[in-house]
Enzyme design. Structure first.
Site, PDB file in Angstrom:
ATOM      1  CD  GLU A  99      35.453 -11.733  -1.661  1.00 12.17           C
ATOM      2  OE1 GLU A  99      36.269 -11.313  -2.520  1.00 12.17           O
ATOM      3  OE2 GLU A  99      34.368 -12.244  -1.949  1.00 12.17           O
ATOM      4  CB  THR A 138      41.945 -16.226  -0.519  1.00 14.89           C
ATOM      5  OG1 THR A 138      41.225 -15.776  -1.671  1.00 14.89           O
ATOM      6  CG2 THR A 138      40.952 -16.824   0.469  1.00 14.89           C
ATOM      7  CB  SER A 173      37.308  11.128 -16.383  1.00 14.46           C
ATOM      8  OG  SER A 173      36.490  12.053 -15.701  1.00 14.46           O
ATOM      9  N   GLY A 231      32.991   2.591  -6.345  1.00 19.33           N
ATOM     10  CA  GLY A 231      32.867   2.355  -4.911  1.00 19.33           C
ATOM     11  C   GLY A 231      31.921   1.225  -4.545  1.00 19.33           C
ATOM     12  N   GLY A 245      32.673  -2.034  -4.846  1.00 12.90           N
ATOM     13  CA  GLY A 245      33.401  -3.287  -4.622  1.00 12.90           C
ATOM     14  C   GLY A 245      33.451  -4.139  -5.877  1.00 12.90           C
ATOM     15  CG  LEU A 246      30.763  -4.367  -8.283  1.00 16.01           C
ATOM     16  CD1 LEU A 246      29.497  -3.923  -9.014  1.00 16.01           C
ATOM     17  CD2 LEU A 246      30.724  -5.881  -8.044  1.00 16.01           C
ATOM     18  CB  SER A 248      40.583   1.184  -8.700  1.00 13.45           C
ATOM     19  OG  SER A 248      40.600   0.000  -7.960  1.00 13.45           O
ATOM     20  CG  ASP A 252      40.344  -6.479  -7.463  1.00 19.07           C
ATOM     21  OD1 ASP A 252      39.813  -7.554  -7.139  1.00 19.07           O
ATOM     22  OD2 ASP A 252      40.507  -5.527  -6.677  1.00 19.07           O
TER      23      ASP A 252
END
Ligand code: GLA
Length: 390
Positions: A43, A45, A77, A129, A131-132, A135, A182
């Site tokens: 994380e 890194t 969307s 939102g 953390g997966l 975006s 990501d």
């Protein structure tokens, strides 16, 4: 136990095409699909030229796209059917979530692609939102759809080019100073495997997980505590890491020696740097433990990683600490917070027969602590972004 359902690729592809047709009055020419991700370990890194080990989720974002005859871009969307509409797509030109989509079109044009005006509609199953990387999934689904529209072959080289364009969309247009993990995993993941990414050599290696054979599963718990990468905490951590590297006279913390880090005078900077150098080692330790099928060792490494993020990097929160501690008490082999931090999700390695019990125990602990209800999902390592037949 209701886990967040990734849905069927075919059905969701069809749904997004139908929504496109309702919104824009004609069928899309192409539908792209790109997965969210969860990080097994490594994380913060990525922007330190380090190592990380994420995997693609079965939960994905879908983008239906068609070419226009003019140079306008319209972006809608499944939830916001009144499209954003404009011609200028670069930094400062767009606001809100459409920035991520417009930014990709801008990034592809900056990379030299002749992208025409477009109609775009997106929808998906990556929790927002959490953390997966919703975006990155959004960016990458648009990127693969647009290059398919241009008739390009989505080979490894083009995928790497798309990673760069999507990173520019996120950092330069949306203004989130993230590190690239990501987008890399969303475009380069392999089914059944995690992706070892080396941000120094820029190499990626599939690392087989072999979880079903070991009777193990990955349980992700979304604490539903808000996490926003454009907020200050992430940027502040990044700045601290750069300060540490400058003090140590190295280009990045990847090249810092652990002993030198302990000599850093500023206590906060020292702890930030310590997290990075030890976390990079923990990624290597995890890869070795996976090869040896030493699950107990992975449990220990996860524990150390969580403590490091909680105490040295200070990116955890009470909800994440509770999810992690409860998972282990209820039978997980190991657990840690995952992603950027300040909320978001935890990940736990759990014997398949304990998954429901662990999820329930976390729910109960959240009620007892007065936290809102979390959401759970199963992280089956899935394939990278692709284009669906329409
Ligand atoms: C976010 C960022 C990534 C990475 C992680 C932390 O997900 O987008 O680039 O820095 O946080 O590992």
């Amino acid at each position: 136990m209701p886990f967040v359902d990734p849905g069927s690729t075919q059905d969701l592809g069809r749904d997004v095409a139908a929504a496109f047709e309702r919104t824009f009055g004609a069928a899309p020419q192409v539908v792209g699909r790109a997965p969210g991700r969860v990080n097994l370990i490594g994380e913060h890194t990525d922007y330190n030229a380090g190592l990380c080990l994420p995997l693609a989720l079965p939960h994905a974002t879908y983008a239906a796209v068609a070419r226009r005859d003019d140079d306008r871009v319209r972006i809608a969307s499944g939830q916001e059917t009144t499209p954003w509409e404009g011609v200028a797509l670069g930094p400062g030109d767009v606001e809100g979530w459409a920035t991520y989509v417009a930014g990709v079109v801008w990034g592809l044009r900056e990379a030299g692609h002749d992208v025409p005006g477009l109609d775009i509609l997106v929808d998906g199953r990556v929790p927002l939102g959490a953390g997966l990387s919703s975006s990155a999934a959004l960016e990458c689904s648009v990127a693969v759809a647009v290059v398919a529209l241009l008739g390009l072959d989505l080979d490894d080289d083009l995928r790497r080019e798309l990673v760069a364009a999507c990173i520019r969309a996120e950092t330069e247009v949306a203004g989130a100073p993230t590190g690239g993990m990501d987008q890399t995993v969303s475009l380069l993941a392999h089914e059944g495997a995690a992706l070892l990414i080396d941000f120094d050599s820029h190499s990626t290696t599939a690392v087989e997980l072999g979880l079903p054979a070991a009777g193990l599963a990955l349980l992700v718990t979304d604490t539903r505590v808000s996490h926003a990468l454009v907020d200050g905490g992430y940027a502040a951590r990044r700045a601290d890491c750069e300060t540490a590297a400058a003090f140590l006279g190295v280009a990045s913390l990847r090249h810092a020696a652990a002993a030198a880090v302990e000599e850093l005078e500023d206590e906060r900077i020292r702890r930030r740097a310590r997290h990075i150098v030890t976390e990079i080692d923990r990624v290597s330790a995890t890869v070795e433990a996976l090869a040896a099928r030493d699950w107990q060792q992975i449990g220990r490494v996860f524990r150390d990683s969580h403590v490091s993020m909680r105490d040295d990097f200070e990116i955890s929160c009470p909800e994440l600490d509770t999810a992690v501690a409860t998972a282990v008490e209820a039978g997980a082999v190991g657990a840690r917070m995952t992603g950027g931090g300040f909320g978001g999700s935890s990940i736990a390695l759990v014997p398949v027969e304990r998954v429901e019990a662990v999820a329930r125990a976390i729910d109960t602990a959240f009620v007892a602590s007065g936290f809102g209800p979390p959401a759970h999902l199963l992280a089956e390592p899935s394939a990278a972004a692709s284009v669906l037949p329409v």
